[in-house]
Write an enzyme that holds these catalytic residues in place. Structure first.
Site: not given
Ligand code: ADP
Ligand code: TRP
Length: 327
Positions: A117, A196, A199
């Site tokens: 992230k 992968k 969301k």
């Protein structure tokens, strides 16, 4: 020695950060449903974890309700398992603080989910950094033995074991050591871009939603540009992998043979995926429509689940507080 006849405490959580997708189902939710039969399943909606990404109050509340509907529609049975919302069990947050104090910074700095992230430029707050410790509290608060998840969560379960081991070592045996449960064939379901499915990557195929729209998304799955007549290896091909999620062994073999012969278009495979997936989720879709008419029932399920969960978590929290001298 563990009593073989005693049902195991199985626990897992899913973040209410968007609509669940095929990866969530085949990696995790399907396991929740299978494992509820012989075990004592505790499944929760991780809204505290979702706060690290969702900053819109109405959206978060709506997502929580949506995921509850999804899980019940997919077959999670409140008579067999306990379904609840994470923040309805405040004992978990309290336990999280107790665990944070014994957690080395380095352990969290190595966590891939956090590193990824940050690398993507998503601003890191302390909630994101300490996310795995809250997850450890989720798991330890219920004496969980088995944690069904997709491959991406294995590192977090390792962090949980590390944190629990440190506490047990320091203060005496307090926490049960959990184990991750990952399915071999669907630990990492590919998304529409072959990476992968997630969301956060905008590459998902949703479980619910307009069939026509999902069909369009399936038809847009990326493929390579090899000529139609070329024979192709099914192994490692993401279209073949997606098809395999739904098709039985016989159909999978037929599809593999077609790949090896060549002379087919990827469009045919996509159409087959659309048909198989629509049939596969048809019952769940119908159940979801019924549940939407009965939201009182859904709220009652969550409330009863929270009560059961709080009972267990309060006992474990007290055990931990006594072990380290808070009580
Ligand atoms: P996402 O990565 O889409 O935000 P979550 O973090 O909410 O999904 O994951 C919920 C559960 O679904 C976790 O157990 C996770 O390991 C599993 N999962 C998510 N994506 C996949 C995938 N592509 N393949 C297999 N399991 C997955
Ligand atoms: N971090 C998990 C995910 O993103 C969700 C989660 C929160 C979880 N707490 C948990 C999963 C405890 C298993 C056990 O998918």
């Amino acid at each position: 020695m563990a009593d073989a006849a005693k049902p195991k405490r199985v626990l897992s959580g899913i973040q209410p950060t968007g609509r669940p997708h095929w990866g969530n189902y085949f990696g995790a939710i399907r396991q929740y449903i299978d494992l509820q039969e012989q075990n004592d399943g505790f499944y929760f909606i991780a809204n505290l974890h979702a706060l690290t990404t969702i900053r819109d109050a109405d959206q978060l509340r709506q997502n929580v309700l949506d995921i509850a509907l999804d899980l019940l529609a997919l077959g999670l049975d409140p008579d067999k398992a306990t379904l609840f919302v994470q923040s309805d069990v405040p004992e978990v947050s309290e336990l999280c603080w107790v665990l944070l104090s014994g957690t080395p910074m380095g352990l969290l700095q190595r966590c891939v989910a956090y590193k990824e992230k940050v690398d993507k430029g998503i601003p890191a707050d302390a909630g994101l950094f300490t996310y795995p410790v809250l997850q450890a509290a989720d798991i330890l608060a219920y004496d969980s033995e088995l944690v069904p998840v997709g491959a991406d969560q294995v590192q977090h379960i390792e962090v949980c074991r590390d944190v629990a081991g440190r506490f047990n070592h320091q203060f005496g045996d307090t926490f049960v050591m959990p184990k991750a449960n990952v399915l071999d064939d669907s630990a990492k379901v590919p998304g529409t871009d072959g990476e992968k499915m997630s969301k956060s990557y905008d590459n998902v195929l949703p479980l619910f939603g307009e069939v026509k729209k999902i069909r369009k998304q399936i038809m847009r799955i990326t493929t390579d540009s090899r000529p139609m007549e070329d024979p192709k290896q099914p192994q490692g091909d993401h279209l073949y992998d997606l098809y395999s999620l739904f098709a039985d062994a016989g159909k999978r073999e037929e599809m593999a043979a077609m790949y090896l012969r060549g002379g087919f278009g990827y469009g045919e495979v996509k159409k087959a995926i659309a048909e198989e997936s629509e049939a596969y989720f048809a019952d769940a879709r119908a159940r979801r429509v019924d549940l939407e008419q009965n939201l009182d029932h859904v709220h009652a399920v969550l409330q009863a689940g929270a009560e059961r969960a709080r009972n267990v978590a309060a006992g474990v929290l007290l055990r931990a507080q006594q072990a380290c001298g808070l009580k």
